[in-house]
Design an enzyme around this catalytic site. Structure first.
Site, PDB file in Angstrom:
ATOM      1  CG  ASP A 163      -1.882   1.161   1.275  1.00  0.00           C
ATOM      2  OD1 ASP A 163      -1.582   2.202   0.646  1.00  0.00           O
ATOM      3  OD2 ASP A 163      -2.922   1.060   1.928  1.00  0.00           O
ATOM      4  CG  HIS A 164       1.001   4.191  -3.195  1.00  0.00           C
ATOM      5  ND1 HIS A 164      -0.094   3.613  -3.792  1.00  0.00           N
ATOM      6  CD2 HIS A 164       0.739   5.520  -3.163  1.00  0.00           C
ATOM      7  CE1 HIS A 164      -0.964   4.529  -4.113  1.00  0.00           C
ATOM      8  NE2 HIS A 164      -0.505   5.699  -3.740  1.00  0.00           N
ATOM      9  CG  HIS A 224      -4.702   4.266  -0.343  1.00  0.00           C
ATOM     10  ND1 HIS A 224      -3.709   3.319  -0.346  1.00  0.00           N
ATOM     11  CD2 HIS A 224      -4.963   4.522  -1.650  1.00  0.00           C
ATOM     12  CE1 HIS A 224      -3.382   3.024  -1.597  1.00  0.00           C
ATOM     13  NE2 HIS A 224      -4.133   3.743  -2.402  1.00  0.00           N
TER      14      HIS A 224
END
Length: 494
Positions: free
Chosen positions: A174-175, A237
């Protein structure tokens, strides 16, 4: 840190824009020794020279011309591949074994699946059955979101990849968890005595998490039609940021302890279902409008989008965490496309003081705010009240600010760079555990099921605005309002 990295989907957009430049930055910083190699895997037929040229172009486009680029790209190889054909995996295994011996990589392998999620399971099964995971070193699987489309599909996918890799070997990326200020949330909370004692329902009135984009869906209409903002942003996110904000202090800063505390937050999320959904969540879809002086089309006129689409491009919601620390404190989250500005911010609003000694009819005293700026600017701003210079005892808002600008910004690693390095080191702290995935899908599914069975009145917000009017009313009924993200920019706080 010897490692062979196999990137499936090496000719795709993610590899070119993010992975190749991030690997170069690690090489440039000395985080990659000469004992590393990359095999690009893709359907297209390319020679090694053609692939290396593509890597050079990607690095140059992102970072400019680099003198040592030839030394870097000499570690890159290419294999044309059919993900459904065992003979392709046999050829890949042969190449991997040769490269492993040449660079003395000790059998350490990272499989990065930078491609459509429907291939995750089949590739993992082939890697196991065709012998690529039979190594004397470590083996790790890195997969991008979305991890499934709902809880049931996520379970099926997890079952497939767990036949080839253990949970400890799976790195669900999950950037957002690689962003500097998201990683800073724990430090802000647990390393400052002025914050941790106040980080509860006695002193905080609400927390707002906003992630807005000015772009539309662009060329991703087909994907977005099956996803929408709820699945694309909120399930991963947004809820991950909520978990970091709400978690209890871990016993230690180990992967297991931090993940354990995050999972406790997910288990404490108040379930929203049926008729309750409309009281807690709002959805929207952008209409035509103006962005930066340019006319932009509505969502339904974007390529590969249904003219009667019921897909949401905006979500706002009130998340309640039913535990002792957070009982009664709303976590407001909103995310959307074609909004006024590109910004991701967290606003912690502290409760008003019991008696306002400095009340002026024409000017209310502002509450104290702690603002964590995640993107595009990075920093922290604390909003306090202090005496107006030259006045009597008039209070005004002052801002204490730190921003990652200048030298700090130049030295801030990109999210993918940090996460790739963590994976090589075997640090899974900032990757998503299966339990987090399962609990977040269980929460989101109840909302999406209601929305799927109701026709929305779309479009309901103009491009270039901050979303539909219903999102403002969601907070108004609780006596709050969305803090304007443009007014909170860290750059204005000197």
């Amino acid at each position: 840190m010897a490692s062979l990295i196999m990137i499936f989907g090496a000719t795709g957009d993610l590899a070119k824009r993010k992975l190749f430049p991030s690997l170069y930055r690690l090489f440039e910083r000395g985080k990659l020794s000469e004992r590393f190699a990359v095999i690009g895997v893709g359907r297209r037929t390319l020679s090694n020279d053609e692939f290396q040229k593509s890597v050079k172009e990607s690095v140059s486009a992102a970072l400019g011309e680099k003198q040592d680029i030839e030394q870097f790209v000499n570690h890159f190889y290419y294999q044309s591949h059919d993900v459904a054909d065992s003979s392709s995996y046999a050829a890949l295994r042969k190449l991997a074994d040769e490269i492993d011996e040449h660079y003395q990589l000790d059998g350490n392998r990272i499989f990065y699946l930078a491609m459509a999620p429907e291939f995750f399971g089949p590739i993992a099964l082939h890697l196991k059955s065709d012998g690529l995971t039979d190594v004397k070193g470590y083996k790790r699987l890195v997969i991008e979101k979305p991890f499934g489309h709902d809880l049931e599909s996520a379970k099926e996918l997890n079952k497939q990849i767990r036949t080839a890799f253990s949970e400890e070997e799976i790195y669900r990326i999950d950037h957002y968890l690689g962003k500097e200020m998201v990683r800073n949330i724990e430090v802000i909370r647990f390393a400052n005595a002025i914050f941790e004692p106040l980080w509860n329902n006695r002193y905080i009135s609400n927390i707002q998490v906003t992630s807005s984009e000015s772009l539309g869906v662009e060329e991703r209409g087909r994907y977005y039609e099956s996803s929408g903002a709820l699945r694309d942003m909120l399930q991963n996110h947004m809820l991950q940021m909520v978990a970091l904000l709400a978690m209890e202090p871990p016993i230690s800063l180990t992967t297991d302890e931090i993940r354990s505390e995050k999972v406790r937050v997910f288990r404490s999320l108040r379930t929203i279902k049926g008729e309750e959904v409309k009281n807690y969540f709002v959805r929207g879809q952008y209409d035509a409008g103006t962005i930066n002086g340019n006319q932009v089309p509505k969502y339904r006129d974007e390529p590969m989008v249904d003219q009667e689409s019921n897909t949401e491009t905006f979500v706002a919601g009130k998340v309640m965490i039913d535990n002792f620390r957070w009982a009664g404190v709303p976590f407001y989250i909103r995310t959307g496309k074609r909004m006024e500005t590109k910004s991701t911010k967290i606003v912690i609003q502290f409760k008003d003081i019991p008696m306002n000694l400095y009340y002026q009819p024409e000017k209310m005293l502002n509450p104290n705010l702690l603002v964590i700026h995640i993107q595009p600017e990075e920093g922290i701003t604390l909003h306090l009240n202090a005496k107006h210079a030259g006045g009597h005892l008039d209070a005004q808002t002052v801002k204490l600010s730190f921003s990652n600008t200048g030298t700090n910004a130049m030295n801030t690693p990109e999210g993918y760079e940090k996460l790739l390095y963590d994976c090589m080191r075997g640090d899974a702290t900032n990757f998503t555990h299966w339990d987090e995935v399962a609990y977040s899908w269980a929460f989101v599914d109840k909302i999406s099921n209601v929305w799927a069975n109701e026709k929305a009145d779309f479009p309901n917000y103009a491009s270039g605005t901050m979303g539909p009017e219903a999102a403002d009313k969601l907070l108004e009924k609780d006596g709050f309002f969305w803090w304007p993200v443009a007014d909170l920019d860290v750059d204005t706080c000197k």
